[in-house]
Design a protein around this motif. Structure first.
Motif, short mmCIF file in Angstrom:
data_model
loop_
_atom_site.label_atom_id
_atom_site.label_comp_id
_atom_site.label_asym_id
_atom_site.label_seq_id
_atom_site.Cartn_x
_atom_site.Cartn_y
_atom_site.Cartn_z
N LEU A 177 0.82 -1.20 0.00
CA LEU A 177 0.00 0.00 0.00
C LEU A 177 0.86 1.26 0.00
N ARG A 179 1.48 5.41 0.86
CA ARG A 179 1.26 6.21 2.06
C ARG A 179 0.91 7.65 1.66
N LEU A 194 -7.89 9.21 -0.66
CA LEU A 194 -7.61 7.86 -1.16
C LEU A 194 -7.91 7.70 -2.65
N LEU A 197 -5.09 9.00 -4.71
CA LEU A 197 -3.73 8.59 -4.35
C LEU A 197 -3.26 7.51 -5.32
N TRP A 200 -3.40 3.40 -4.79
CA TRP A 200 -4.12 2.91 -3.62
C TRP A 200 -5.23 1.92 -3.98
N THR A 203 -4.02 -1.43 -5.45
CA THR A 203 -3.41 -2.27 -4.42
C THR A 203 -4.46 -2.82 -3.47
N ALA A 204 -5.40 -1.97 -3.07
CA ALA A 204 -6.46 -2.43 -2.18
C ALA A 204 -7.30 -3.53 -2.82
N SER A 276 -6.92 -1.33 5.15
CA SER A 276 -6.01 -0.80 4.13
C SER A 276 -6.03 0.72 4.12
N ALA A 277 -7.20 1.32 4.35
CA ALA A 277 -7.27 2.78 4.39
C ALA A 277 -6.46 3.32 5.56
N THR A 280 -2.69 3.05 4.99
CA THR A 280 -2.22 4.07 4.06
C THR A 280 -2.13 5.43 4.73
#
Length: 349
Positions: A177, A179, A194, A197, A200, A203-204, A276-277, A280
């Motif tokens: 993830l 950052r 998010l 980004l 993100w 990947t999520a 995951s949020a 990050t």
């Protein structure tokens, strides 16, 4: 009633005279922390800890208007209606078995798991654990109404939906993830970043989401473990907020046995999206060495957390002990993560 469940009931009754938040947005962690203390052999410390913690709490907010089966959608996600929501669920748990009520409302609330930095689902998870462990109890049933009411009032979907369709393990996806730059933002401010980004969402959504319920349970357990171990080496940017990347999915994991198996996969998916949020938003990019846990037992780690006093440290140690108990190779990584939380979190935060 045994001594530990009696202590928990006494503590929860004290806490039900206070609101679920204070200072406008900070969550009342009392119900979660005292349940963790009772569950981990520290019942004797509960009231002393609560005596100090209760000083910061505020009164129950005033009710506004009654929530009903017909008008609840318009009140969902309205924090000003939290007392109305508690009243609604108090009525409902008096009318039907708590598992039936949870089964009906769990899928309604899951999309808003990220609300209030995931504290409402964590509160639900602690309550369900005690209901499953100790059996039905009037005070625990009342606590479930408070927890569900808090979740309904703070229901907040992420700005972008996450649909896992990949083949990555929780550990692989979590470590990949990206950052955000400013990790002192509020969760709501961070969530808003998010969607834009880079990397993100892809990947999520790279996580593998199994269909088989038992594989879902294993995957969710792996997520809690990965998030706990991530804290060991990446918890130094925002030590308080990052704990929720592990404690939120663990709350979902604790609730699974009370839910029909057909709800398990979507529960894993929602827990992953929240974890995951938060990772990050609050995990440091560069790792640092974690404190060694080679010379301490799980019991000693939790005792240190209680002595430290911070509610986040206590709740995270509780989750770390869950992970340590499932380790088959004597790995001390989860305990090391809990010790890192004690180092990163000021007891007065």
């Amino acid at each position: 009633m045994n001594t530990t469940s009696g202590t928990l009931d006494e503590a929860l009754l004290r806490l039900h005279s206070a609101g679920p938040e204070f200072r406008g947005y900070l969550s009342n962690h009392g119900p979660m922390a005292v349940e963790a203390m009772v569950r981990n052999g520290q019942a004797g410390s509960v009231h002393r800890w609560l005596d100090a913690y209760a000083d910061k709490l505020e009164d129950v907010p005033a009710a506004r208007s009654r929530i009903t089966d017909a008008n609840w959608p318009e009140a969902l996600g309205d924090p000003s209606r939290v007392t109305d929501w508690t009243g609604y669920f108090t009525e409902k748990v008096a009318e039907r078995p708590w598992r039936e009520l949870l089964t009906e409302w769990w899928p309604r609330l899951l999309p808003g798991i990220a609300g209030a930095a995931t504290h409402p689902v964590i509160r639900v998870g602690h309550t369900v654990r005690s209901l499953l462990t100790d059996g039905e109890d009037a005070v625990l049933i009342a606590e479930l109404a408070h927890a569900l009411g808090y979740w309904a009032a703070r229901h907040l979907p992420l700005p972008t939906a996450v649909h896992p369709t990949g083949g990555a393990t929780p550990s692989e996806a979590l470590s990949a993830l990206p950052r955000i730059t400013d990790q002192q933002v509020t969760p709501v401010e961070g969530y808003a970043q998010l969607a834009s980004l880079p990397g993100w969402l892809t990947t999520a959504e790279s996580l593998h989401l199994p269909d088989d319920p038992e594989a879902v349970r294993q995957g969710l357990t792996a997520l809690v473990r990965a998030a706990t171990l991530t804290y060991a080496h990446h918890g130094h940017r925002n030590g308080i907020m990052l704990v929720h990347a592990a404690t939120a999915p663990n709350a979902v994991l604790r609730t699974l046995p009370a839910l029909p198996r057909h709800l398990w996969a979507r529960s894993f998916s929602a827990a992953w999206a929240a974890s995951s949020a938060i990772t990050t938003l609050y995990a440091a990019d560069a790792p640092r060495p974690a404190p060694s846990a080679e010379a301490v037992t799980p019991e000693e780690v939790f005792e240190r957390a209680v002595a430290h006093g911070n509610e986040h440290a206590i709740k995270f140690a509780d989750t770390a002990l869950d992970i340590a108990a499932t380790s088959e190779d004597g790995d001390t990584g989860a305990l090391s993560a809990a010790l890192n939380a004690l180092a990163q979190i000021d007891k007065d935060d």
